[in-house]
Design an enzyme around this catalytic site. Structure first.
Site, PDB file in Angstrom:
ATOM      1  N   ASP A 110     -14.814 -38.130  16.424  1.00  0.00           N
ATOM      2  CA  ASP A 110     -16.044 -38.723  16.978  1.00  0.00           C
ATOM      3  C   ASP A 110     -16.878 -39.490  15.954  1.00  0.00           C
ATOM      4  OD1 ASP A 110     -15.410 -37.678  19.416  1.00  0.00           O
ATOM      5  OD2 ASP A 110     -17.189 -36.411  19.619  1.00  0.00           O
ATOM      6  N   ALA A 167     -11.284 -36.370  22.828  1.00  0.00           N
ATOM      7  CA  ALA A 167     -10.476 -35.392  22.101  1.00  0.00           C
ATOM      8  C   ALA A 167      -9.089 -35.949  21.771  1.00  0.00           C
ATOM      9  CB  ALA A 167     -10.354 -34.121  22.932  1.00  0.00           C
ATOM     10  N   HIS A 169       8.802 -39.473  46.311  1.00  0.00           N
ATOM     11  CA  HIS A 169       8.050 -39.525  47.575  1.00  0.00           C
ATOM     12  C   HIS A 169       8.022 -38.135  48.212  1.00  0.00           C
ATOM     13  CE1 HIS A 169       6.603 -41.049  51.391  1.00  0.00           C
ATOM     14  NE2 HIS A 169       7.544 -40.340  52.004  1.00  0.00           N
TER      15      HIS A 169
HETATM   16  C1  LIG Z   1     -19.537 -31.935  27.836  1.00  0.00           C
HETATM   17  C2  LIG Z   1     -18.407 -32.670  27.158  1.00  0.00           C
HETATM   18  C3  LIG Z   1     -17.200 -32.792  27.807  1.00  0.00           C
HETATM   19  C4  LIG Z   1     -16.144 -33.460  27.201  1.00  0.00           C
HETATM   20  N1  LIG Z   1     -14.975 -33.575  27.869  1.00  0.00           N
HETATM   21  C5  LIG Z   1     -13.949 -34.248  27.311  1.00  0.00           C
HETATM   22  C6  LIG Z   1     -12.711 -34.350  27.973  1.00  0.00           C
HETATM   23  O1  LIG Z   1     -12.533 -33.825  29.072  1.00  0.00           O
HETATM   24  N2  LIG Z   1     -11.711 -35.019  27.368  1.00  0.00           N
HETATM   25  C7  LIG Z   1     -11.880 -35.605  26.141  1.00  0.00           C
HETATM   26  O2  LIG Z   1     -10.945 -36.219  25.637  1.00  0.00           O
HETATM   27  N3  LIG Z   1     -13.044 -35.510  25.473  1.00  0.00           N
HETATM   28  C8  LIG Z   1     -14.077 -34.849  26.023  1.00  0.00           C
HETATM   29  N4  LIG Z   1     -15.243 -34.714  25.334  1.00  0.00           N
HETATM   30  C9  LIG Z   1     -15.342 -35.301  23.980  1.00  0.00           C
HETATM   31  C10 LIG Z   1     -14.673 -34.377  22.951  1.00  0.00           C
HETATM   32  O3  LIG Z   1     -15.247 -33.097  23.046  1.00  0.00           O
HETATM   33  C11 LIG Z   1     -14.845 -34.953  21.554  1.00  0.00           C
HETATM   34  O4  LIG Z   1     -14.381 -36.281  21.533  1.00  0.00           O
HETATM   35  C12 LIG Z   1     -14.066 -34.135  20.539  1.00  0.00           C
HETATM   36  O5  LIG Z   1     -14.479 -32.796  20.517  1.00  0.00           O
HETATM   37  C13 LIG Z   1     -14.241 -34.740  19.135  1.00  0.00           C
HETATM   38  O6  LIG Z   1     -13.485 -34.004  18.237  1.00  0.00           O
HETATM   39  P1  LIG Z   1     -13.846 -33.977  16.689  1.00  0.00           P
HETATM   40  O7  LIG Z   1     -12.754 -33.204  16.027  1.00  0.00           O
HETATM   41  O8  LIG Z   1     -14.145 -35.329  16.182  1.00  0.00           O
HETATM   42  O9  LIG Z   1     -15.240 -33.196  16.571  1.00  0.00           O
HETATM   43  P2  LIG Z   1     -15.862 -31.890  17.228  1.00  0.00           P
HETATM   44  O10 LIG Z   1     -15.074 -31.385  18.348  1.00  0.00           O
HETATM   45  O11 LIG Z   1     -17.292 -32.210  17.462  1.00  0.00           O
HETATM   46  O12 LIG Z   1     -15.759 -30.805  16.064  1.00  0.00           O
HETATM   47  C14 LIG Z   1     -16.415 -30.956  14.851  1.00  0.00           C
HETATM   48  C15 LIG Z   1     -16.438 -29.619  14.154  1.00  0.00           C
HETATM   49  O13 LIG Z   1     -16.890 -29.823  12.825  1.00  0.00           O
HETATM   50  C16 LIG Z   1     -17.780 -28.768  12.468  1.00  0.00           C
HETATM   51  N5  LIG Z   1     -18.628 -29.295  11.388  1.00  0.00           N
HETATM   52  C17 LIG Z   1     -19.487 -30.337  11.455  1.00  0.00           C
HETATM   53  N6  LIG Z   1     -20.008 -30.573  10.238  1.00  0.00           N
HETATM   54  C18 LIG Z   1     -19.459 -29.667   9.389  1.00  0.00           C
HETATM   55  C19 LIG Z   1     -19.594 -29.421   8.004  1.00  0.00           C
HETATM   56  N7  LIG Z   1     -20.342 -30.197   7.218  1.00  0.00           N
HETATM   57  N8  LIG Z   1     -18.877 -28.402   7.475  1.00  0.00           N
HETATM   58  C20 LIG Z   1     -18.073 -27.619   8.262  1.00  0.00           C
HETATM   59  N9  LIG Z   1     -17.916 -27.823   9.564  1.00  0.00           N
HETATM   60  C21 LIG Z   1     -18.587 -28.844  10.122  1.00  0.00           C
HETATM   61  C22 LIG Z   1     -18.520 -28.490  13.762  1.00  0.00           C
HETATM   62  O14 LIG Z   1     -19.104 -27.203  13.741  1.00  0.00           O
HETATM   63  C23 LIG Z   1     -17.386 -28.618  14.787  1.00  0.00           C
HETATM   64  O15 LIG Z   1     -16.733 -27.382  14.959  1.00  0.00           O
HETATM   65  C24 LIG Z   1     -16.311 -34.025  25.904  1.00  0.00           C
HETATM   66  C25 LIG Z   1     -17.526 -33.886  25.234  1.00  0.00           C
HETATM   67  C26 LIG Z   1     -18.566 -33.212  25.856  1.00  0.00           C
HETATM   68  C27 LIG Z   1     -19.862 -33.059  25.120  1.00  0.00           C
END
Ligand SMILES: Cc1cc2nc3c(=O)[nH]c(=O)nc-3n(C[C@H](O)[C@H](O)[C@H](O)COP(=O)(O)OP(=O)(O)OC[C@H]3O[C@@H](n4cnc5c(N)ncnc54)[C@H](O)[C@@H]3O)c2cc1C
Length: 469
Positions: free
Chosen positions: A314, A323, A448
């Site tokens: 993200d 995700a 189908h």
């Molecule tokens: C309500 C909702 C529904 C969603 N539904 C979908 C879906 O159905 N399908 C889909 O594809 N996407 C969906 N998404 C989006 C998806 O959740 C995100 O795109 C995805 O989680 C991003 O993954 P990431 O690994 O970048 O970060 P994240 O999942 O945000 O994880 C980041 C992690 O890093 C940790 N962190 C942050 N800073 C630090 C630090 N300095 N030191 C140690 N740890 C740290 C955090 O605690 C967290 O655990 C949804 C989002 C929301 C809010």
């Protein structure tokens, strides 16, 4: 004892981080995963994709029960929701998969470290140092930043038990009688859909001129029509002026396109106006990384301006916050670190899925974008009302829309709204990945009776040759 130097340290255990960690273990690297939260899994597992889809499934079952009579099943009138059981079920699914991740970390020899991770500067003698709050600092040849994002709030407001983000709304004590949703992107319309199914009075306020504003315009129109039919009130092109607490709930003042200000009181308000990257306090200033509004730029291998520091998920500029994008970026980054083959992500081949009712999915160019490229475009459109499986499952809303290049027949985009749209899109993603043409797909046999035949008919309708319309 000599200090451990990891091949890769990953900061953040969401989909980007945990996928990178597992793949690093699989490829024989020595990975360390740093997570500030008690639980692994990030937004997706703890407060995003998984818990929302669990509630959406309850909503779907409940909607089917309400329509029981149409299917010849009597006695379902007056079916009641048990909110505690719904919440327990959702929490158990999250717990199960959190445990699953812990197992996968052990299986792939990933060292998990709990604490807040921060970069300390560039590589020195080929090694990067990450400071871990509450623990010691660790050394690694490479670092992957996977710190994810957080819900944006409207200026001057803080979430509480009435003003909600995706976190608070997932653990409400009871189903609210009324809900205002500010923002009609995927998160906003999914919660609107869930709570409407749960008999809550739902109103959506969206600043842009349409619901799901990033989707093809025809999809937005169809969703508006379907939501109206479901009794979800939607105001688009609408500015939220003020949010204030009242004795019993919370009130929002807003201006719709007619310019006449309105005030609406509800039990709860969900703010779903986008997500900000978590990059403010991770030590970027000590590196060559130059974030843009907090988002990090990388090359195709997910490596930032700072050698050996990669970024995924993200926090990446120019990619949708999903995700499955984070998963693939994590895999690409690790393959590059391990010197294994990989392919950079193609921005145009990423599926978008919104799991509201009716579901929405898309891949590739919208009709408007395809026309903007200056090419001649042909459109195919097939309504689910003419698909026999859609009749069987009692879900006639929506259509499949195919955007194709008129000259060569290349499939440029596929946009679906309707039953199981989020499952159906995988075929279109493969088609775009393989640069398939309309002719290729017209001679691909579809089983189908299935919903996937709607995709086939959509393809055929590009040439006006759909058998079923
Ligand atoms: C309500 C909702 C529904 C969603 N539904 C979908 C879906 O159905 N399908 C889909 O594809 N996407 C969906 N998404 C989006 C998806 O959740 C995100 O795109 C995805 O989680 C991003 O993954 P990431 O690994 O970048 O970060 P994240 O999942 O945000 O994880 C980041 C992690 O890093 C940790 N962190 C942050 N800073 C630090 C630090 N300095 N030191 C140690 N740890 C740290 C955090 O605690 C967290 O655990 C949804 C989002 C929301 C809010």
């Amino acid at each position: 004892m000599a200090e451990t130097i990891y091949d890769v340290a990953i900061i953040g255990s969401g989909p980007g981080g945990y996928t990178a960690a597992i793949r690093a273990g699989q490829l024989g690297l020595k990975p360390c995963l740093i997570e500030k939260n008690e639980k692994l899994g990030g937004t997706c597992l703890q407060v995003g994709c998984i818990p929302t889809k669990s509630l959406l499934f309850n909503a779907e079952i409940y909607d089917h029960m309400k329509a029981g009579k149409d299917f010849g099943i009597e006695g379902l009138d007056g079916a009641k929701l048990n909110w505690t059981t719904i919440q327990d079920r959702k929490n158990k699914i999250v717990q199960k998969h959190t445990k699953g991740l812990e197992f996968l970390m052990r299986k792939n020899k990933v060292e998990v470290m709990k604490g807040y991770g921060r970069l300390t500067g560039p590589r020195k003698d080929g090694v990067l140092t990450v400071e871990v709050q509450g623990g010691s600092s660790i050394k690694a040849k490479n670092v992957i930043l996977a710190t994810g994002s957080e819900a944006k709030m409207l200026p001057g407001l803080e979430p509480d038990d009435r003003l909600l983000t995706n976190i608070e709304i997932l653990s409400l004590k009871a189903i609210p009688k009324s809900l205002v949703v500010v923002g009609a992107g995927a998160v906003g319309v999914e919660f609107a859909s869930i709570y409407k199914s749960f008999d809550c009075d739902v109103t959506i306020l969206e600043m842009l001129p349409r619901l799901v504003p990033l989707e093809d315009e025809d999809i937005s129109k169809e969703l508006m029509r379907a939501f109206n039919k479901r009794g979800i009130k939607s105001f688009v092109g609408t500015k939220v002026e003020k949010i204030e607490k009242t004795k019993t709930g919370i009130a929002v003042t807003f201006t719709p396109p007619d310019g006449k200000q309105q005030k609406l009181e509800a039990e709860k308000i969900l703010i779903a106006v986008g997500r900000a990257p978590n990059t403010a306090n991770v030590g970027l200033e000590k590196t060559k990384i130059k974030p843009e509004r907090g988002f990090v730029h990388t090359d195709g291998w997910m490596e930032t301006e700072e050698p050996g520091i990669y970024a995924v998920g993200d926090i990446i500029a120019g990619f949708p916050q999903l995700a499955h994008v984070a998963f693939m970026q994590g895999m690409v980054a690790v393959a590059h670190i391990a010197g294994k083959p990989a392919r950079p992500l193609n921005r145009n081949r990423i599926p978008n899925c919104t799991y509201c009712e009716p579901q929405i999915s898309s891949v590739g160019m919208t009709e408007a974008v395809a026309r903007q490229t200056g090419r001649e475009v042909k459109i195919g459109k097939f309504p689910f009302s003419a698909n026999s499986k859609a009749s069987i499952v009692g879900s006639h809303e929506g259509f499949v829309k195919v955007v194709a290049d008129a000259k060569y027949g290349e499939v440029l985009g596929v946009h679906i709204i309707g039953p199981q749209a989020t499952e159906m899109i995988a075929e279109a993603v493969v088609a775009l990945e393989m640069e398939a043409t309309v002719d290729d797909l017209m001679f691909t046999i579809h089983p189908h009776p299935t919903l996937s035949e709607a995709m086939f008919d959509g393809i055929e309708s590009v040439y006006g040759l759909s058998i079923n319309i």
